[in-house]
Write a protein that holds these residues in place. Sequence first.
Motif: not given
Length: 121
Positions: A108-121
């Motif tokens: 229940g505790e936030k550890i970290k927040t990061k930006k999503l990376m754009s990706d292609s499959f």
Amino acid sequence: MNFKGSFLLIIFLFSSQAICQEKKLETIKFKVEESKNNPLPGVSIYVKGTLIETSTDFEGEAFLDLHNNNQTILLSFLGPQFSFKLKNNVDFVYIDLASRRVSYFKNGEKIKTKKLMSDSF
């Protein structure tokens, strides 16, 4: 016990210890929202380089049983595709597509927040 028998016993003990130290599976919960309080159903969630996958339900939630070892998670749905590295020792991952951020939680505790990376499959 002769040398050959002792050697085989030592090999057996080391191999059984290595097997016992394998990480157990942990259930990781994912929540994907298009914007705050706007869940996104039907998002495919993959573990890169494996056949492990799931998809979000109507509440934008999904679960994966993982060894939880810094794996790359891929998100696929209509629109852009994103990826992020899964952190060790988390039990909940919140993905906000509007802000393009992923937040990691443990108990229940936030550890970290990061930006999503754009990706292609």
